[in-house]
Enzyme design. Structure first.
Site, PDB file in Angstrom:
ATOM      1  CG  HIS B  82      -1.776   1.272   1.235  1.00 15.36           C
ATOM      2  ND1 HIS B  82      -2.922   1.378   0.493  1.00 15.36           N
ATOM      3  CD2 HIS B  82      -1.622   2.463   1.861  1.00 15.36           C
ATOM      4  CE1 HIS B  82      -3.452   2.570   0.667  1.00 15.36           C
ATOM      5  NE2 HIS B  82      -2.687   3.251   1.501  1.00 15.36           N
ATOM      6  CG  ASP B 161     -11.912   3.286   4.984  1.00  9.19           C
ATOM      7  OD1 ASP B 161     -11.391   3.989   5.873  1.00  9.19           O
ATOM      8  OD2 ASP B 161     -11.608   3.380   3.785  1.00  9.19           O
ATOM      9  NE  ARG B 168     -10.674  10.312   8.969  1.00  9.23           N
ATOM     10  CZ  ARG B 168      -9.709   9.579   8.388  1.00  9.23           C
ATOM     11  NH1 ARG B 168      -9.998   8.403   7.860  1.00  9.23           N
ATOM     12  NH2 ARG B 168      -8.465  10.028   8.342  1.00  9.23           N
ATOM     13  CB  SER B 183      -8.645   4.906   6.901  1.00 11.17           C
ATOM     14  OG  SER B 183      -9.026   4.983   5.545  1.00 11.17           O
ATOM     15  CE  LYS B 187      -8.946   1.845   2.715  1.00 11.65           C
ATOM     16  NZ  LYS B 187      -8.921   3.151   2.045  1.00 11.65           N
TER      17      LYS B 187
END
Lengths: 442, 442
Positions: B82, B161, B168, B183, B187
């Site tokens: 990620h 999320d 947010r 967050s 995932k």
């Protein structure tokens, strides 16, 4: 201007400008700013606080979110009163005619109650024929004629406050001094009076639990009022136990009339005289608090205050015969004496529990659409410092719902704690707060 | 359990229990908890923070708010990567086949881009015939056959999320380490891999602006991953300027193929090797970072990584001839050289502005429904530390919208600051964070 930036600013503990505060309130009122924006901002305000200037600007913005009342067609100084809420608080019914009897204009807009007992309007509706939906013209005419009128809040007063309060109530952002003060003062300022006396309750039965917080809240509200060009004073009074003896609607009307007849419970009388004396001083009918207090005592003993009460009832269509014959007020089918569960000196009374017991008997409403039983309520015979025995009643319950008595008793008894040693009767008035500072009472 | 009490608890800076956090996430996912509740709680979390335990519980609750992917039918250690987002970041296209070429399973679920340029899926769709909507069976079969597959995110992954992020984003509660970490990790954890490498960007072009914050975020995410039983490491890399030279879709594919041919820009190559080496170690194909790094360099020079890239494209229906003939990729009608406005050493490049310039040319989407122009983008010829003159191009613009060039240039030029004195080329890799601590790079 963007609400995002305003939230971020307060989140980062920066001061919001008058324009930013107005942008928020206007946008929230017209729904262009959403609940989720407002609740984030309210939490940021709760945790990072607002200073005095921001709080005054917030109050002004909320005040201007709806209509403001123009009382300029009433001659002289118009006065108003607000209480931060209590159990068994009948002050408006007494204070309005009492002060009016000295030629002071009391143009009162009152609400209905959501909670233990009814509001002032609900209490007055115990009186046959009395109506509170006067036209603006009649409202002003009555105040000019007899110095006093009490109507229900029909106009669109401070709609932002209604929305904000509902939101704060579900997002744990109620107990912030700036939000509390702006909520109270925005409505008072919109109601148009020249002088305001605030009854700030402190203690276990009030939402302000300690003296220092009460002084802080009172001082801030006085500053807001004076900052907006209105004379404003606050009385800090103890809410360790219900005020007076009656908690209900018709029975509170009776208690009010008792006071106006120069009888009735001392604590309620003292609070009315103290609140009233501040109004008399601000309305320039006396130079000192003591002079004003004496003048008002005179109005109680000479029957003038009662006369103005009768005028008020009569002018708004009410039958006045109940003043000399309480039997013509709504009467409960079931009247039950309640006895202490043990002997001793009453040490504490949780006012909220007494209030809820009264609600269970039918005196209040849980939802806005609920019907109030005007006859229901609790008459307390024993208060803090009194010695009780199990064979002498401590209260009388009034209700039309026999089945409610058991639950109400349980709740009522849970309110009391006892002591074997003697307990002092609590002092009611703690301090007076004016723009010049705090005068502590001994 | 009531959301009101949970909000109040965090408002009062108390620690939330695992059950309270789960109650919030489950309720918010099924709409029984409203946006206004969530935004008040998010602001309270933002200001009062969450500790490590709360953050891990939050991550787990978000992860379980939707489907989790079961990769147990794939043999061996499954890896994932990620990136916290950057401009010109083509790493997945390189990293996936590179690591797969060593027999490591890269079962990748990718998103589309909303922002400057497309996401990995958008970039891959520059390739004729390539499709990313594989059935779960084909996805698993491909990974078992050729070690790598890249599909679009079709499943209902971590719906809480999505809701939380949208909220947010409009309530100024994005920049909180616990909310960011949960967050990202929710995932990744739901996507089912055994080992995860995180590319945490730091610097002016990243959302984490300074090194200390990046280390804190990386450390927290590593702890969350390891705490949930997954091997997790993070690379902290400088985002002072766009990564590589290409910013767009087709031109980033070309840059990725260049790297896989053992050519292409050094910074992008170094980042891919560093991220990859951590995956190789976690997948137990090498004992040390250095060994892993050398192994991967070998896969670039011997053509194996490129072979796996070709297999990946072929297996998902793509025509592979572009690998040897870039002309078969989408081509822009308008190609324009851009010259510096003044001479000097490039001192800073605001990556965001370069990204927005590329968006203006058509390479990205402002709204989810916008079409991406796969041919559009910017090829940067000069980066920080390079000396530029006004007669030598610093970039090449590609677009099918001639009218966009003027605005794009303006934005592009605003990204650059120059110096008369020589400027060092910035170091890319700052540190590697594992469960054992932080290894700082010199």
């Amino acid at each position: 201007m963007r609400i995002y930036d305003i939230i971020m600013k307060k989140r980062d503990n920066e001061e919001l400008s008058k324009e930013e505060i107005k942008f928020f309130i206007d946008g929230y009122t017209d729904d262009s700013i959403h609940d989720y924006h407002a609740s984030a901002l309210l939490m940021a305000i709760f945790l990072n606080k607002m200073n005095e200037r921001e709080t005054i600007d917030l109050t002004e913005a909320i005040m201007h979110s709806g209509e403001t009342i123009d009382l300029s067609n009433i001659e002289g100084i118009k006065v108003d009163k607000h209480s931060t809420g209590g159990v068994g608080d009948t002050t408006t019914l007494i204070l309005a005619p009492l002060v009016a009897s000295l030629g002071i204009k009391f143009a009162k807009m009152s609400g209905r109650g959501l909670g233990h007992t009814g509001g002032t309007i609900d209490k007055l509706e115990s009186i046959k024929g009395f109506h509170t939906s006067l036209s603006t013209e009649d409202f002003i005419k009555n105040v000019n004629d007899i110095n006093v009128a009490v109507i229900g809040q029909t106009k669109n007063i401070a709609p932002a406050d209604k929305k904000l309060y509902s939101l704060r109530d579900v997002t744990a952002t109620v107990d912030n001094i700036s939000l509390i003060a702006s909520s109270i003062m925005s409505k008072k300022l919109a109601a148009g009076s020249d002088a305001i006396v605030l009854d700030v309750k402190v203690g276990s039965g009030a939402f302000v639990k300690n003296y220092e917080d009460a002084v802080e809240l009172a001082t801030l509200m006085v500053k807001i009022g004076e900052g907006m060009g209105r004379r404003t004073m606050a009385v800090i009074s103890e809410m360790a136990q219900p005020l007076g003896n009656a908690i209900g609607n018709a029975i509170e009307v009776i208690e009010a009339v008792d006071i106006l007849k120069n009888e009735g419970p001392d604590d309620l009388r003292e609070l009315c005289l103290t609140l009233g004396a501040n109004l008399v001083v601000m309305a320039k009918k006396a130079d000192t608090f003591e002079d004003a207090y004496n003048l008002l005592e005179e109005q109680l003993s000479n029957g003038e205050a009662l006369k103005y009460f009768e005028n008020l009832i009569d002018a708004q269509g009410g039958e006045t015969n109940f003043i000399n014959n309480y039997d013509s007020l709504p009467k409960a089918k079931f009247i039950e004496e309640v006895f202490p569960l043990k002997e001793g000196y009453i040490k504490t009374i949780e006012s909220d529990d007494v209030g809820i017991a009264s609600l269970i008997l039918g005196a209040g409403r849980e939802n806005l659409e609920d019907e109030i039983d005007h006859a229901a309520g609790i008459y307390i015979l024993k208060k803090i410092g009194d010695y009780v025995t199990t064979d002498e009643p401590m209260a009388i319950f009034y209700t039309n719902k026999e089945s409610s008595i058991k639950d109400a008793k349980k709740r009522f008894h849970s309110a009391f704690e006892y002591s074997d040693e003697s307990i002092e009767h609590p002092k009611l008035i703690k301090a007076i707060v004016s723009k010049d500072g705090v005068t502590k009472f001994k």
